[in-house]
Design a protein around this motif. Structure first.
Motif, PDB file in Angstrom:
ATOM      1  N   ALA A 176      74.827  22.481 -28.438  1.00  0.00           N
ATOM      2  CA  ALA A 176      75.627  23.623 -27.990  1.00  0.00           C
ATOM      3  C   ALA A 176      76.694  23.140 -26.999  1.00  0.00           C
ATOM      4  O   ALA A 176      77.870  23.528 -27.086  1.00  0.00           O
ATOM      5  CB  ALA A 176      74.731  24.676 -27.349  1.00  0.00           C
ATOM      6  N   LEU A 177      76.281  22.281 -26.072  1.00  0.00           N
ATOM      7  CA  LEU A 177      77.238  21.742 -25.089  1.00  0.00           C
ATOM      8  C   LEU A 177      78.286  20.879 -25.785  1.00  0.00           C
ATOM      9  O   LEU A 177      79.488  20.953 -25.478  1.00  0.00           O
ATOM     10  CB  LEU A 177      76.500  20.916 -24.027  1.00  0.00           C
ATOM     11  CG  LEU A 177      75.548  21.693 -23.101  1.00  0.00           C
ATOM     12  CD1 LEU A 177      74.702  20.732 -22.274  1.00  0.00           C
ATOM     13  CD2 LEU A 177      76.340  22.630 -22.183  1.00  0.00           C
ATOM     14  N   LEU A 178      77.831  20.059 -26.749  1.00  0.00           N
ATOM     15  CA  LEU A 178      78.757  19.170 -27.468  1.00  0.00           C
ATOM     16  C   LEU A 178      79.826  19.956 -28.224  1.00  0.00           C
ATOM     17  O   LEU A 178      81.017  19.642 -28.147  1.00  0.00           O
ATOM     18  CB  LEU A 178      77.976  18.291 -28.460  1.00  0.00           C
ATOM     19  CG  LEU A 178      77.327  17.041 -27.871  1.00  0.00           C
ATOM     20  CD1 LEU A 178      76.190  16.547 -28.752  1.00  0.00           C
ATOM     21  CD2 LEU A 178      78.382  15.933 -27.694  1.00  0.00           C
ATOM     22  N   THR A 194      63.660  27.638 -14.470  1.00  0.00           N
ATOM     23  CA  THR A 194      63.496  27.300 -15.878  1.00  0.00           C
ATOM     24  C   THR A 194      62.782  25.963 -16.020  1.00  0.00           C
ATOM     25  O   THR A 194      62.474  25.293 -15.034  1.00  0.00           O
ATOM     26  CB  THR A 194      64.862  27.254 -16.598  1.00  0.00           C
ATOM     27  OG1 THR A 194      64.638  27.079 -18.004  1.00  0.00           O
ATOM     28  CG2 THR A 194      65.731  26.102 -16.100  1.00  0.00           C
ATOM     29  N   PHE A 195      62.554  25.588 -17.264  1.00  0.00           N
ATOM     30  CA  PHE A 195      62.024  24.277 -17.623  1.00  0.00           C
ATOM     31  C   PHE A 195      63.192  23.287 -17.631  1.00  0.00           C
ATOM     32  O   PHE A 195      64.318  23.649 -17.972  1.00  0.00           O
ATOM     33  CB  PHE A 195      61.382  24.403 -19.014  1.00  0.00           C
ATOM     34  CG  PHE A 195      60.827  23.133 -19.579  1.00  0.00           C
ATOM     35  CD1 PHE A 195      60.028  22.288 -18.827  1.00  0.00           C
ATOM     36  CD2 PHE A 195      61.086  22.793 -20.898  1.00  0.00           C
ATOM     37  CE1 PHE A 195      59.501  21.128 -19.371  1.00  0.00           C
ATOM     38  CE2 PHE A 195      60.564  21.635 -21.455  1.00  0.00           C
ATOM     39  CZ  PHE A 195      59.771  20.803 -20.692  1.00  0.00           C
ATOM     40  N   ALA A 196      62.924  22.037 -17.275  1.00  0.00           N
ATOM     41  CA  ALA A 196      63.982  21.028 -17.121  1.00  0.00           C
ATOM     42  C   ALA A 196      64.829  20.856 -18.375  1.00  0.00           C
ATOM     43  O   ALA A 196      66.010  20.472 -18.286  1.00  0.00           O
ATOM     44  CB  ALA A 196      63.363  19.692 -16.726  1.00  0.00           C
ATOM     45  N   ALA A 197      64.269  21.158 -19.555  1.00  0.00           N
ATOM     46  CA  ALA A 197      65.018  20.969 -20.806  1.00  0.00           C
ATOM     47  C   ALA A 197      66.255  21.857 -20.889  1.00  0.00           C
ATOM     48  O   ALA A 197      67.181  21.558 -21.639  1.00  0.00           O
ATOM     49  CB  ALA A 197      64.116  21.246 -22.004  1.00  0.00           C
ATOM     50  N   SER A 198      66.298  22.954 -20.111  1.00  0.00           N
ATOM     51  CA  SER A 198      67.504  23.799 -20.094  1.00  0.00           C
ATOM     52  C   SER A 198      68.672  23.041 -19.486  1.00  0.00           C
ATOM     53  O   SER A 198      69.819  23.211 -19.905  1.00  0.00           O
ATOM     54  CB  SER A 198      67.274  25.067 -19.264  1.00  0.00           C
ATOM     55  OG  SER A 198      66.186  25.801 -19.725  1.00  0.00           O
ATOM     56  N   ALA A 199      68.398  22.246 -18.473  1.00  0.00           N
ATOM     57  CA  ALA A 199      69.461  21.627 -17.680  1.00  0.00           C
ATOM     58  C   ALA A 199      69.737  20.168 -18.050  1.00  0.00           C
ATOM     59  O   ALA A 199      70.878  19.701 -17.936  1.00  0.00           O
ATOM     60  CB  ALA A 199      69.103  21.700 -16.192  1.00  0.00           C
ATOM     61  N   ASN A 200      68.736  19.432 -18.504  1.00  0.00           N
ATOM     62  CA  ASN A 200      68.920  17.997 -18.748  1.00  0.00           C
ATOM     63  C   ASN A 200      70.099  17.671 -19.667  1.00  0.00           C
ATOM     64  O   ASN A 200      70.831  16.707 -19.412  1.00  0.00           O
ATOM     65  CB  ASN A 200      67.630  17.377 -19.293  1.00  0.00           C
ATOM     66  CG  ASN A 200      66.551  17.279 -18.217  1.00  0.00           C
ATOM     67  OD1 ASN A 200      66.840  17.391 -17.027  1.00  0.00           O
ATOM     68  ND2 ASN A 200      65.321  17.078 -18.640  1.00  0.00           N
ATOM     69  N   PRO A 201      70.319  18.439 -20.756  1.00  0.00           N
ATOM     70  CA  PRO A 201      71.440  18.098 -21.634  1.00  0.00           C
ATOM     71  C   PRO A 201      72.809  18.145 -20.938  1.00  0.00           C
ATOM     72  O   PRO A 201      73.752  17.479 -21.374  1.00  0.00           O
ATOM     73  CB  PRO A 201      71.350  19.151 -22.754  1.00  0.00           C
ATOM     74  CG  PRO A 201      69.895  19.511 -22.799  1.00  0.00           C
ATOM     75  CD  PRO A 201      69.471  19.505 -21.356  1.00  0.00           C
ATOM     76  N   GLN A 205      75.541  14.826 -20.982  1.00  0.00           N
ATOM     77  CA  GLN A 205      76.986  14.834 -21.219  1.00  0.00           C
ATOM     78  C   GLN A 205      77.781  14.305 -20.034  1.00  0.00           C
ATOM     79  O   GLN A 205      79.018  14.294 -20.077  1.00  0.00           O
ATOM     80  CB  GLN A 205      77.451  16.263 -21.550  1.00  0.00           C
ATOM     81  CG  GLN A 205      77.107  16.701 -22.963  1.00  0.00           C
ATOM     82  CD  GLN A 205      77.574  15.687 -23.980  1.00  0.00           C
ATOM     83  OE1 GLN A 205      76.799  14.841 -24.426  1.00  0.00           O
ATOM     84  NE2 GLN A 205      78.866  15.713 -24.336  1.00  0.00           N
ATOM     85  N   GLY A 206      77.098  13.902 -18.978  1.00  0.00           N
ATOM     86  CA  GLY A 206      77.807  13.429 -17.783  1.00  0.00           C
ATOM     87  C   GLY A 206      78.458  14.565 -17.021  1.00  0.00           C
ATOM     88  O   GLY A 206      79.273  14.351 -16.128  1.00  0.00           O
ATOM     89  N   ALA A 207      78.093  15.808 -17.389  1.00  0.00           N
ATOM     90  CA  ALA A 207      78.640  16.970 -16.680  1.00  0.00           C
ATOM     91  C   ALA A 207      77.753  17.286 -15.478  1.00  0.00           C
ATOM     92  O   ALA A 207      76.687  16.683 -15.306  1.00  0.00           O
ATOM     93  CB  ALA A 207      78.716  18.168 -17.622  1.00  0.00           C
ATOM     94  N   GLU A 208      78.207  18.244 -14.668  1.00  0.00           N
ATOM     95  CA  GLU A 208      77.495  18.535 -13.416  1.00  0.00           C
ATOM     96  C   GLU A 208      76.892  19.934 -13.457  1.00  0.00           C
ATOM     97  O   GLU A 208      77.616  20.916 -13.626  1.00  0.00           O
ATOM     98  CB  GLU A 208      78.507  18.436 -12.254  1.00  0.00           C
ATOM     99  CG  GLU A 208      77.892  18.624 -10.895  1.00  0.00           C
ATOM    100  CD  GLU A 208      78.959  18.766  -9.795  1.00  0.00           C
ATOM    101  OE1 GLU A 208      78.662  19.448  -8.807  1.00  0.00           O
ATOM    102  OE2 GLU A 208      80.071  18.215  -9.944  1.00  0.00           O
ATOM    103  N   PRO A 209      75.556  20.029 -13.299  1.00  0.00           N
ATOM    104  CA  PRO A 209      74.951  21.361 -13.283  1.00  0.00           C
ATOM    105  C   PRO A 209      75.115  22.042 -11.924  1.00  0.00           C
ATOM    106  O   PRO A 209      75.069  21.377 -10.894  1.00  0.00           O
ATOM    107  CB  PRO A 209      73.467  21.081 -13.551  1.00  0.00           C
ATOM    108  CG  PRO A 209      73.243  19.698 -13.039  1.00  0.00           C
ATOM    109  CD  PRO A 209      74.552  18.952 -13.166  1.00  0.00           C
ATOM    110  N   VAL A 210      75.318  23.347 -11.959  1.00  0.00           N
ATOM    111  CA  VAL A 210      75.293  24.163 -10.749  1.00  0.00           C
ATOM    112  C   VAL A 210      74.241  25.231 -10.998  1.00  0.00           C
ATOM    113  O   VAL A 210      74.292  25.918 -12.024  1.00  0.00           O
ATOM    114  CB  VAL A 210      76.671  24.824 -10.494  1.00  0.00           C
ATOM    115  CG1 VAL A 210      76.592  25.785  -9.304  1.00  0.00           C
ATOM    116  CG2 VAL A 210      77.737  23.755 -10.257  1.00  0.00           C
ATOM    117  N   PHE A 211      73.268  25.330 -10.090  1.00  0.00           N
ATOM    118  CA  PHE A 211      72.122  26.186 -10.377  1.00  0.00           C
ATOM    119  C   PHE A 211      72.256  27.575  -9.757  1.00  0.00           C
ATOM    120  O   PHE A 211      72.759  27.736  -8.650  1.00  0.00           O
ATOM    121  CB  PHE A 211      70.831  25.501  -9.930  1.00  0.00           C
ATOM    122  CG  PHE A 211      70.557  24.261 -10.737  1.00  0.00           C
ATOM    123  CD1 PHE A 211      70.255  24.356 -12.090  1.00  0.00           C
ATOM    124  CD2 PHE A 211      70.650  22.994 -10.164  1.00  0.00           C
ATOM    125  CE1 PHE A 211      70.027  23.225 -12.861  1.00  0.00           C
ATOM    126  CE2 PHE A 211      70.419  21.850 -10.917  1.00  0.00           C
ATOM    127  CZ  PHE A 211      70.109  21.969 -12.268  1.00  0.00           C
TER     128      PHE A 211
END
Ligand SMILES: *Cc1c(COP(=O)(O)O)cnc(C)c1O
Length: 491
Positions: A176-178, A194-201, A205-211
């Motif tokens: 989805a991100l790709l 959430t579970f880590a699998a929501s954020a790890n992708p 992608q080398g992008a930065e998560p903001v929670f």
């Protein structure tokens, strides 16, 4: 229980020594042996207290301990016999003796295979038929008729244009991100609870998560926190490229309010419906509100293909692109031609057969899980300390897991103690998801709270999940309820 050496005492031990050994072991049980090393009886906390009350001093030995016939098993017992004895005697531990009468070990419920687990696979009638068809026609590959049919059947069930069957929900989020073009240094907003699998992708992608924090009404992403995150991002001059909204424990997030905010900034939503297949928001199936949605068919989810996932969207171009990337990005020519980096993310035709069978029983599974939840809720309604996960008017939850938080002011135990107490009775319970902003691996990531207090931290600190499988039988549900009552009602 392996370390019986720590539980052995003789009548020469003093009462003080016995109490201290009992305390240190934490097993709630001592094993009394005679001079010849033969097992005499079990000794509990209650036995020792009665001895104290009968004026035996702390430094007197145990010679006055009344003789009783303890429940024991002999070597070569069967698990079924052990279990029957535990149920009949309402005990959780039994010593096992060898032919000479010496103690070998102490067994617990979990040792005889009667564990009640959080969420286990529950097959229907037709999964095997589709799998056998795959064998009969030799479609044993990540391509074949079950895959195409599974995609069509799921898309039809949730009312979405297109679907791509993949080998995990995590792969679906990554794709989805790709296909949205998320790349290095982009920002992506994501639910923290959430579970880590929501954020790890995002990090793949080398992008930065903001929670983003949760709200109490749904436990999912809080619109106020989301708005503050957008305002913050705007001030820093860099908006997110996508927002990952997670629907936890089978319940949709507060979609209209969240979507209004995302639309006003023209930022696409990826709906992580890994846990909420079969649920709905205002009557429309969960997972169909974003630009893209994802489902998971991992072994513990509401329906399963052992492992698997699905990416859905009304945008055919995006789904086609995802399918292309999931099969190594092979250009449509005879030789192996690649113009992009691809992935091996496609579902196998065998597992898609399992998925087709599971789709047929999805509604039954949702009803069964809601039934388990309702029984918990009704049977424990007098325990005010229990605050069940709410279900707002607009939500129809699949109650993937039955979850609650404990009101610290009203509960005699903490949630951690309740989990341990259930564990002692071979009942698996777990804490709620630990928020991503609290994870070491995401230390330093930006985080927007709902208000002064962080809602997700509070949920994590006080909440737990109970066994919730659609295949639990009545005696298992009753046992969970009985143990919770024992733990949470102080006489
Ligand atoms: C299970 C889960 C995933 C990942 O799905 P897999 O199929 O296990 O890769 C993602 N998000 C949430 C919220 C999940 O519960």
């Amino acid at each position: 229980m392996n370390n019986i050496q720590e539980l052995l005492i003789t009548r020469k031990n003093t009462l003080r020594e016995a109490l201290s050994i009992l305390n240190n072991s934490g097993q709630g049980l001592l094993l009394l042996q005679d001079q010849q090393g033969q097992f005499e009886q079990t000794v509990t906390d209650g036995d020792l207290r009665r001895l104290l009350l009968s004026e035996v001093g702390l430094d007197d030995n145990l010679s006055k301990l009344p003789k009783i016939d303890s429940i024991v098993l002999r070597e070569f017992y069967t698990n079924a016999q052990a279990l029957e004895l535990m149920n009949q005697q309402k005990i959780g531990q039994i010593p096992v003796l060898d032919q000479q009468g010496s103690i070998i070990k102490v067994i617990e419920r979990k040792d005889v295979g009667e564990q009640i687990l959080l969420s286990t696979p529950h097959m229907g009638e037709s999964e095997r038929v589709y799998v056998e068809e795959a064998f009969a026609t030799n479609w044993i590959a990540p391509v074949g008729p079950n895959i195409d049919a599974f995609e069509k059947e799921l898309a039809q069930l949730v009312g979405v244009g297109h679907a791509a069957a993949l080998n995990s929900g995590t792969a679906a989020i990554h794709l989805a991100l790709l296909v949205l073009g998320i790349k290095r240094d982009d920002l992506v907003f994501c639910s923290t609870f959430t579970f880590a699998a929501s954020a790890n992708p995002i990090v793949y992608q080398g992008a930065e998560p903001v929670f983003i924090d949760s709200e109490y009404d749904s436990w999912n992403m809080c619109p106020v926190a989301l708005k503050r995150a957008f305002v913050g991002a705007e001030q820093k001059g860099k908006l997110p490229k996508a927002v990952i909204i997670v629907n936890l424990y089978g319940q949709s997030a507060n979609i209209d309010e969240l979507k209004t905010i995302c639309d006003s900034y023209d930022v696409p939503i990826i709906e992580d419906a890994a846990e909420s297949l079969g649920a709905s928001y205002k009557g429309k199936p969960s997972g169909t509100f974003g630009k893209l949605g994802i489902y998971s068919f991992n072994g513990n989810k509401i329906i399963t293909t052992s492992s698997g996932g699905m990416l859905v969207s009304d945008d055919e171009t995006l789904v086609k692109k995802a399918r292309f990337l999931s099969t190594q990005a092979r250009e449509p020519v005879l030789h192996y031609e690649h113009e992009e980096i691809g992935y091996n993310y496609r579902m196998s035709n065998i597992l898609a057969g399992v998925g087709r069978g599971q789709l047929q029983v999805l509604q039954a599974r949702v009803e069964a899980r809601r039934g388990v939840f309702l029984q918990y809720k009704q049977s424990l309604s007098d325990i005010e300390a229990i605050k069940w996960m709410p279900e707002p008017d607009w939500s129809y939850s699949n109650r993937w897991l039955s979850t609650f938080t404990l009101d610290a002011g009203l509960a005699p135990l903490t949630s951690t103690e309740v989990i341990a107490g259930l564990g002692k009775e071979s009942i698996e319970a777990r804490p709620l998801w630990k928020p991503m902003h609290c994870q070491k691996v995401y230390a330093g990531s930006r985080y927007y709270k709902a208000a002064d207090e962080s809602v997700s931290d509070k949920l994590f600190e006080t909440g737990l999940c109970l066994p919730s499988g659609s295949n639990m039988d009545q005696s298992q549900v009753d046992r969970v309820i009985a143990v919770l009552r024992k733990l949470l009602i102080k006489a």
